[in-house]
Design a protein around this motif. Structure first.
Motif, mmCIF file in Angstrom:
data_model
loop_
_atom_site.group_PDB
_atom_site.id
_atom_site.type_symbol
_atom_site.label_atom_id
_atom_site.label_comp_id
_atom_site.label_asym_id
_atom_site.label_seq_id
_atom_site.Cartn_x
_atom_site.Cartn_y
_atom_site.Cartn_z
ATOM 1 N N ILE A 169 0.861 -1.183 0.000
ATOM 2 C CA ILE A 169 0.000 0.000 0.000
ATOM 3 C C ILE A 169 0.895 1.230 0.000
ATOM 4 O O ILE A 169 1.802 1.351 0.836
ATOM 5 C CB ILE A 169 -0.927 0.014 1.228
ATOM 6 N N ILE B 170 -7.973 -1.848 6.254
ATOM 7 C CA ILE B 170 -8.000 -2.638 5.024
ATOM 8 C C ILE B 170 -9.282 -3.456 5.072
ATOM 9 O O ILE B 170 -9.463 -4.294 5.962
ATOM 10 C CB ILE B 170 -6.767 -3.556 4.910
ATOM 11 N N ILE C 27 -11.046 -4.635 -2.504
ATOM 12 C CA ILE C 27 -10.337 -4.223 -1.293
ATOM 13 C C ILE C 27 -10.344 -2.699 -1.211
ATOM 14 O O ILE C 27 -9.879 -2.009 -2.125
ATOM 15 C CB ILE C 27 -8.888 -4.743 -1.276
ATOM 16 N N VAL D 32 -9.035 0.491 1.010
ATOM 17 C CA VAL D 32 -8.022 0.864 1.997
ATOM 18 C C VAL D 32 -8.244 2.322 2.372
ATOM 19 O O VAL D 32 -8.443 3.170 1.500
ATOM 20 C CB VAL D 32 -6.599 0.666 1.434
#
Length: 262
Positions: free
Chosen positions: A157, A175, A222, A224
């Motif tokens: 990331i 996350i 996903i 974040v």
């Protein structure tokens, strides 16, 4: 002056909604629909217990291991031994009744998230509704579960260079994985990291799944988020990014490139 009235007095019927509310209040006040007692740490681990934490109480019918709990409570800023009570007023789903043989699990949770995580400490007892003087011993330290690589997404990331000076001080990194196309409800998996530095190497997998019985399988999305206040809900000043992935993928790169505006 005397006034006489021959009209018969009639009792007005109680509406179904009011009757339901009255019945619910009776259940809540019924001592047979609650369990009370004390919670304490096992002497063998008490010296290793972090002072900061959140206490979760979860009640399920005996033998039920998954799905929504029958009842749940959350306590903060407490001291041990702790006197507890859980019952009908804490039932999660309307219409359920706090009765019968019930397993009560207490968990000292280090990150304040509803999902159990490694290093949290829990203990359970199974008793009949109406029991008092129940003792729950926190004696089990939750360990990291071994997970096969095909149930993990891993990678890096990074923060977009244009937002590097916008990183909130003391921010936490969330996350969050959801099944593809799912926008609401409980996430498939969640991980929270405090005091993160970038670039950050991450893994997310079966051990991070929120609900018992759920499988970390794809395709997934996903999300974040670098969160300035450590709260799970997004807020102005947070920075986020998103990517689609499949369990088993490695070297996934997620860029935090969107600043949430007021």
């Amino acid at each position: 002056m005397t006034i006489s009235c021959d009209q018969e007095l009639k009792e007005h019927p109680i509406s179904p909604k009011i009757k339901q509310q009255m019945d619910a209040r009776k259940k809540i006040s019924d001592p047979a629909r609650s369990i009370s007692g004390t919670i304490a740490f096992d002497e063998s681990i008490v010296s290793k217990v972090p002072k900061q934490g959140t206490l979760f109480l979860i009640a399920r019918p005996e033998g039920t291991l998954s799905g929504p709990p029958l009842a749940a409570k959350k306590h903060t800023l407490i001291k041990f031994p702790f006197s507890f009570k859980i019952g009908q007023e804490n039932v999660m789903l309307e219409g359920n009744t706090f009765e019968g043989n019930i397993t009560v699990t207490a968990r000292w949770d280090l990150d304040g998230m509803p999902k159990a995580s490694p290093d949290d400490i829990d203990g359970s007892v199974t008793v009949t509704s109406g029991s008092t003087g129940v003792k729950i011993l926190l004696n089990h330290v939750i360990e990291v579960k071994k997970t096969s690589t095909d149930k993990i997404v891993s990678g890096t990331i990074r923060i977009d260079s244009s937002l590097a000076d916008k990183i909130p001080e003391g921010a936490s990194l969330f996350i969050i994985a959801r099944s593809e196309g799912v926008q609401r409800g409980i996430p498939l998996a969640v991980k929270k990291i405090k005091e993160v530095t970038f670039p950050y190497s991450f893994t997310l997998g079966q051990s991070d799944v929120m609900l018992p019985g759920a499988l970390f399988e794809g395709p997934i999305t996903i999300f974040v988020r670098l969160d300035k206040d450590g709260d799970a809900a997004p807020a102005p000043g947070d920075i986020d990014g998103v990517i689609a992935a499949n369990p088993g993928e490695q070297q996934v790169e997620i860029i935090l490139n969107h600043l949430i505006e007021p």
